[in-house]
Design a protein around this motif. Structure first.
Motif, PDB file in Angstrom:
ATOM      1  N   UNK A  70       0.817  -1.212   0.000  1.00  0.00           N
ATOM      2  CA  UNK A  70       0.000   0.000   0.000  1.00  0.00           C
ATOM      3  C   UNK A  70       0.851   1.263   0.000  1.00  0.00           C
ATOM      4  N   UNK A  71       2.074   1.169   0.494  1.00  0.00           N
ATOM      5  CA  UNK A  71       2.993   2.303   0.440  1.00  0.00           C
ATOM      6  C   UNK A  71       3.654   2.395  -0.936  1.00  0.00           C
ATOM      7  N   UNK A  72       4.004   1.248  -1.514  1.00  0.00           N
ATOM      8  CA  UNK A  72       4.756   1.232  -2.775  1.00  0.00           C
ATOM      9  C   UNK A  72       3.893   1.540  -4.002  1.00  0.00           C
ATOM     10  N   UNK A  73       2.706   0.948  -4.062  1.00  0.00           N
ATOM     11  CA  UNK A  73       1.925   1.000  -5.298  1.00  0.00           C
ATOM     12  C   UNK A  73       1.535   2.409  -5.750  1.00  0.00           C
ATOM     13  N   UNK A  74       1.061   3.294  -4.845  1.00  0.00           N
ATOM     14  CA  UNK A  74       0.623   4.606  -5.331  1.00  0.00           C
ATOM     15  C   UNK A  74       1.745   5.465  -5.896  1.00  0.00           C
ATOM     16  N   UNK A  75       2.992   5.143  -5.543  1.00  0.00           N
ATOM     17  CA  UNK A  75       4.095   5.999  -5.968  1.00  0.00           C
ATOM     18  C   UNK A  75       4.390   5.847  -7.453  1.00  0.00           C
ATOM     19  N   UNK A  76       4.069   4.662  -8.012  1.00  0.00           N
ATOM     20  CA  UNK A  76       4.431   4.396  -9.391  1.00  0.00           C
ATOM     21  C   UNK A  76       3.923   5.428 -10.376  1.00  0.00           C
ATOM     22  N   UNK A  77       2.613   5.595 -10.439  1.00  0.00           N
ATOM     23  CA  UNK A  77       2.043   6.561 -11.382  1.00  0.00           C
ATOM     24  C   UNK A  77       2.438   7.991 -11.039  1.00  0.00           C
ATOM     25  N   UNK A  78       2.556   8.289  -9.734  1.00  0.00           N
ATOM     26  CA  UNK A  78       2.941   9.633  -9.345  1.00  0.00           C
ATOM     27  C   UNK A  78       4.333   9.975  -9.871  1.00  0.00           C
ATOM     28  N   UNK A  79       5.290   9.072  -9.705  1.00  0.00           N
ATOM     29  CA  UNK A  79       6.636   9.323 -10.209  1.00  0.00           C
ATOM     30  C   UNK A  79       6.662   9.422 -11.736  1.00  0.00           C
ATOM     31  N   UNK A  80       5.830   8.612 -12.387  1.00  0.00           N
ATOM     32  CA  UNK A  80       5.747   8.702 -13.843  1.00  0.00           C
ATOM     33  C   UNK A  80       5.224  10.073 -14.261  1.00  0.00           C
ATOM     34  N   UNK A  81       4.214  10.572 -13.556  1.00  0.00           N
ATOM     35  CA  UNK A  81       3.616  11.860 -13.912  1.00  0.00           C
ATOM     36  C   UNK A  81       4.588  13.018 -13.725  1.00  0.00           C
ATOM     37  N   UNK A  82       5.455  12.953 -12.702  1.00  0.00           N
ATOM     38  CA  UNK A  82       6.380  14.062 -12.474  1.00  0.00           C
ATOM     39  C   UNK A  82       7.699  13.869 -13.208  1.00  0.00           C
ATOM     40  N   UNK A  83       7.924  12.688 -13.779  1.00  0.00           N
ATOM     41  CA  UNK A  83       9.179  12.414 -14.481  1.00  0.00           C
ATOM     42  C   UNK A  83       9.048  12.601 -15.986  1.00  0.00           C
ATOM     43  N   UNK A  84       7.911  12.202 -16.548  1.00  0.00           N
ATOM     44  CA  UNK A  84       7.714  12.258 -17.996  1.00  0.00           C
ATOM     45  C   UNK A  84       6.719  13.356 -18.350  1.00  0.00           C
ATOM     46  N   UNK A  85       7.052  14.135 -19.362  1.00  0.00           N
ATOM     47  CA  UNK A  85       6.173  15.210 -19.804  1.00  0.00           C
ATOM     48  C   UNK A  85       4.898  14.645 -20.407  1.00  0.00           C
ATOM     49  N   UNK A  86       3.830  15.413 -20.294  1.00  0.00           N
ATOM     50  CA  UNK A  86       2.563  14.968 -20.849  1.00  0.00           C
ATOM     51  C   UNK A  86       2.694  14.782 -22.353  1.00  0.00           C
ATOM     52  N   UNK A  87       2.095  13.697 -22.861  1.00  0.00           N
ATOM     53  CA  UNK A  87       2.182  13.405 -24.273  1.00  0.00           C
ATOM     54  C   UNK A  87       2.608  11.975 -24.516  1.00  0.00           C
ATOM     55  N   UNK A  88       3.297  11.759 -25.635  1.00  0.00           N
ATOM     56  CA  UNK A  88       3.642  10.405 -26.048  1.00  0.00           C
ATOM     57  C   UNK A  88       4.574   9.723 -25.055  1.00  0.00           C
TER      58      UNK A  88
END
Length: 496
Positions: free
Chosen positions: A138-156
């Motif tokens: 429960x601590x690990x799972x929510x971080x995945x998408x959050x890190x993706x959102x702040x690491x990769x710019x919106x788009x492709x």
């Protein structure tokens, strides 16, 4: 590897509700961004792997530790309940202590719980270890998408990263069943826990190298009472449903337990909506249609996936007489189908749109599970198991990727962590509720068949087949939900 956003650009990170502007962050270089994706994929693989890796090992666990048949599903449900019930709090903790600390602490806790599970000597110790794994997940799972959102710019670039993350999520459960069979047969059931230790060590090294140690995006205290109320409501609901095979629906015990679940659920909603200063579920995010529709879809899909893996594993071993290794290897077509569906999902969505893709994928999954409902004592592996495995898994793979992409498309990027938590919580809680209800369906049908004079194996087959048919109905209802409520076009983010 997905292309990261250009180095030195800035984008919004998670910010507290009501803040005037999100805090900017410097996006990492290409190499660091790729390493972040590898890190979150490793964490997500372990989290989803452990949701199903115990399935093949359940008979061996039950025999070794003396589990009662009615208590054995708690090896699965202890993980799913702790995971699903605490996911939203886990996402909040990550925002309060920082993503790097959350990843490291989650990995350490997962490793410790896995070691304790491997050395368990009683059913209670094993169930407690599984609950500990669920808390760490429960601590690990929510971080995945959050890190993706702040690491990769919106788009492709971000879409490809989300696609890979979703593919890992979809394939992890199927791979877990396969790996569980290999470890149980060649080594011992305890290795389904010990195998996490090298994965945890790899995750720690990757996290230290890739996840930046930045100032936590939020301040304040976590909504502990909200987490307690939400988890209590889900636990009471699942426990009440699981006990209906021993206590009738109209009994005082069943009605009292279900009433307690409803009361706790109402208190949770009131607390989150009107009282909590920093709620773990800010209900306003559900104003985005994509958020609530994708959450409901993943809840129904989670029920179908977990129940399918659970009963397929038991059918292969208890009815067809497969050993753990053969039963695990039997899921290879499912792994292949899930991977294939995940890889083509993006192209299917681009051509036909989200509504048609999700509806068709769910219909495909429902038909595959319904096909499983025809398994019998004389079923052949190639015609009775491989066919429905491929049909179901392709549908599941397409649906997981398409639904995750839809769920994050119609909300403010600052809400990515919350939506990620909702999607993960929906999948886990849906699996727990589905397993509770359909275990009762299977047990009732088995007893009825035995009373009619069927032999033990034939009675078991009848019970499992009933569970498959009902599961197909659950996935069919998800297809109808997608047909009528999934937007035909991408949604504009809802600004709060």
């Amino acid at each position: 590897m997905p292309e990261p956003a250009p180095s030195r650009t800035t984008a919004a990170t998670a910010a507290p509700p009501g803040s005037s502007t999100p805090r900017p962050t410097v996006r990492p270089t290409a190499a660091r961004a790729g390493l972040v994706l590898v890190t979150v994929s490793v964490c997500q693989l372990m989290v989803t792997l452990d949701a199903s890796i115990v399935n093949i090992a359940l008979p061996a666990m039950g025999e070794s530790l003396g589990f009662a048949d009615s208590a054995l599903p708690w090896v699965v449900n202890a993980y799913a309940l702790a995971f699903g019930g605490l996911l939203l709090l886990g996402g909040r903790i990550a925002d309060l202590v920082g993503h790097r600390r959350a990843v490291l602490s989650g990995l350490v806790l997962f490793g410790l719980a896995s070691v304790l599970g491997g050395f368990a000597q009683t059913p209670a110790q094993l169930v407690a270890a599984r609950a500990g794994q669920g808390v760490a997940a429960a601590v690990l799972a929510p971080i995945g998408l959050t890190l993706i959102m702040v690491t990769f710019a919106e788009g492709a670039a971000r879409a490809r990263a989300v696609g890979i993350w979703s593919m890992v999520t979809a394939g992890g459960s199927a791979l877990g069943v396969l790996l569980g069979g290999v470890l149980t047969d060649l080594l011992d059931w305890r290795w389904v826990f010990f195998v996490n230790v090298p994965i945890v060590l790899a995750g720690l090294v990757l996290a230290l190298r890739s996840v930046p140690a930045v100032r936590p995006p939020l301040a304040g205290r976590p909504d502990v009472l909200g987490a307690v109320l939400g988890t209590g409501a889900m636990t009471a609901l699942v426990y009440g449903l699981m006990e209906t095979d021993r206590h009738p629906w109209g009994s005082v015990r069943t009605l009292g337990t279900l009433a307690a679940a409803v009361l706790l659920g109402l208190l949770f909603l009131v607390w989150e909506a009107r009282i909590a200063r920093a709620p773990i579920v800010r209900l306003g995010v559900l104003r985005a249609r994509t958020a609530w529709v994708s959450s409901l879809l993943v809840t129904l899909l989670g029920a179908g996936m977990l129940v399918g893996f659970y009963f397929c594993s038991l059918f292969l071993q208890n009815v067809l007489g497969y050993g753990p290794l053969a039963a695990g290897a039997a899921f290879l077509p499912f792994c292949a189908g899930t991977a294939a569906g995940s890889m083509v999902a993006g192209r299917i969505v681009a051509r036909f749109g989200g509504r048609a893709t999700l509806t068709g994928a769910l219909v495909l999954a429902a038909l595959g599970i319904l096909w499983f409902g025809g398994l019998g004592l004389d079923s052949d592996y190639l015609t009775g198991f491989v066919g429905p495995s491929i049909v179901t898994s392709v549908g599941v793979g397409v649906c997981m990727v398409a639904n995750t992409a839809m769920g994050t498309s119609g909300v403010d990027p600052r809400e990515a962590g919350l939506v990620s938590g909702l999607l993960n919580a929906g999948r886990q809680c849906g699996g727990s509720i589905g397993l509770a209800v359909l275990s009762t369906v299977a047990v009732t049908a088995t007893r009825r068949a035995a009373a009619d004079g069927d032999a033990a194996r034939a009675a078991l087959a009848a019970g499992y087949d009933h569970a498959f048919v009902v599961t197909a109905g659950v996935l069919g209802s998800a297809a109808l939900l997608a047909l009528f409520f999934v937007p035909s076009r991408p949604q504009t983010p809802v600004r709060q």
